[in-house]
Scaffold this motif. Structure first.
Motif, PDB file in Angstrom:
ATOM      1  N   ARG A  42      51.385  58.333  31.388  1.00 53.19           N
ATOM      2  CA  ARG A  42      50.736  59.612  31.739  1.00 53.19           C
ATOM      3  C   ARG A  42      49.468  59.360  32.533  1.00 53.19           C
ATOM      4  N   GLY A  45      50.229  58.281  36.161  1.00 56.81           N
ATOM      5  CA  GLY A  45      50.734  59.351  37.019  1.00 56.81           C
ATOM      6  C   GLY A  45      51.834  58.868  37.945  1.00 56.81           C
ATOM      7  N   ASP A  46      51.937  59.505  39.104  1.00 56.43           N
ATOM      8  CA  ASP A  46      52.981  59.182  40.085  1.00 56.43           C
ATOM      9  C   ASP A  46      52.751  57.774  40.621  1.00 56.43           C
ATOM     10  N   THR A  48      54.871  56.219  42.846  1.00 57.06           N
ATOM     11  CA  THR A  48      55.624  56.006  44.075  1.00 57.06           C
ATOM     12  C   THR A  48      54.770  55.300  45.119  1.00 57.06           C
ATOM     13  N   ARG A  50      52.837  52.926  44.949  1.00 56.09           N
ATOM     14  CA  ARG A  50      51.534  52.423  44.511  1.00 56.09           C
ATOM     15  C   ARG A  50      51.671  50.954  44.117  1.00 56.09           C
ATOM     16  N   ARG A  69      59.673  53.200  38.143  1.00 59.75           N
ATOM     17  CA  ARG A  69      59.029  54.463  38.495  1.00 59.75           C
ATOM     18  C   ARG A  69      58.478  54.450  39.920  1.00 59.75           C
TER      19      ARG A  69
END
Length: 243
Positions: A42, A45-46, A48, A50, A69
């Protein structure tokens, strides 16, 4: 207290049996699955595109979750059996994870700064934890996110004391001491010790989490695990590099 060195700690942790590594290969142990992983994900977060450093990645379970992820993951692990297992899993089912065997206090070139660095249940196991934390922070981009988890300094060894007494008991807090385990040694350090150091390194705290166990999950855990419903056994810290 025994005078531990990083090399001695690495050697001890690096002898972890393969059976233990296999049992925790998917998403860690019970506590990580129910208490640590959900909060870390959490906070991250996103993911993508990274770039994430899994500092002290162990058997690589978290690296594999992060890669799944969308993150580009570098995992650093000094312990031999853990590193070998992580590399083996990447060879068997490639996710583009780059694993490097190194002491966190002596990192090689990792290919540039990271958007996020995660050190989950790593710092308590490192004698030179300040050097390791410094390396984690320096690996970040300005504004990058540093996440680390530790045994909650106020409630260490919660599970065994709860099983024995039906409550948590402790008799010391302010001094550093060893916490022996089946595969290695952790070190107790105070809450202020960790938090003050991360701020000294040029980070500002963004969130502290003390996760509690969902009562429904106790049915799937070992005897005495209901202690985690009432008291937090883990502390999760999020901070951003400002300098």
């Amino acid at each position: 207290m025994t005078e531990w060195t990083n090399d001695a700690a690495i050697q001890r942790w690096g002898a972890m049996p393969r059976t233990v590594l296999e049992q925790t290969a998917l998403d860690g142990d019970f506590a990580k699955r129910h208490l640590i992983n959900p909060v870390l994900l959490r906070m991250l977060g996103d993911l993508t595109e990274r770039r994430v450093l899994d500092a002290g990645c162990g058997n690589g379970y978290l690296s594999r979750i992060l890669a799944g992820r969308g993150a580009t993951v570098v995992g650093v692990e000094p312990g031999q059996s853990l590193f070998d297992f992580a590399v083996e899993q990447e060879t068997t089912a490639p996710q583009g994870i780059r694993y490097i065997q190194a002491d966190l206090c002596d990192l090689p070139n990792l290919g540039g700064p990271f958007d996020a660095v995660v050190a989950s249940m790593v710092l308590p196991a490192i004698p030179d934890w300040i050097g390791a934390m410094r390396a984690c922070v320096h690996a970040l981009k300005p504004g990058g996110l540093f996440l680390f988890t530790v045994n909650h300094p106020c409630y260490e060894q919660l599970w065994p004391t709860w099983r024995e007494h039906g409550e948590y008991r402790t008799h010391r807090y302010l001094t550093e001491y060893e916490i022996p385990g089946p595969n290695g040694v952790d070190f107790h350090r105070t809450l202020s010790t960790y938090l003050n150091q991360v701020t000294r390194l040029g980070c500002h705290l963004t969130e502290l989490a003390e996760p509690g166990l969902d009562p429904d999950a106790t049915a799937h855990g070992p005897d005495g695990i209901d202690a985690y419903v009432h008291l937090p056994n883990f502390l999760i810290i999020a901070a951003r590099r400002t300098t």
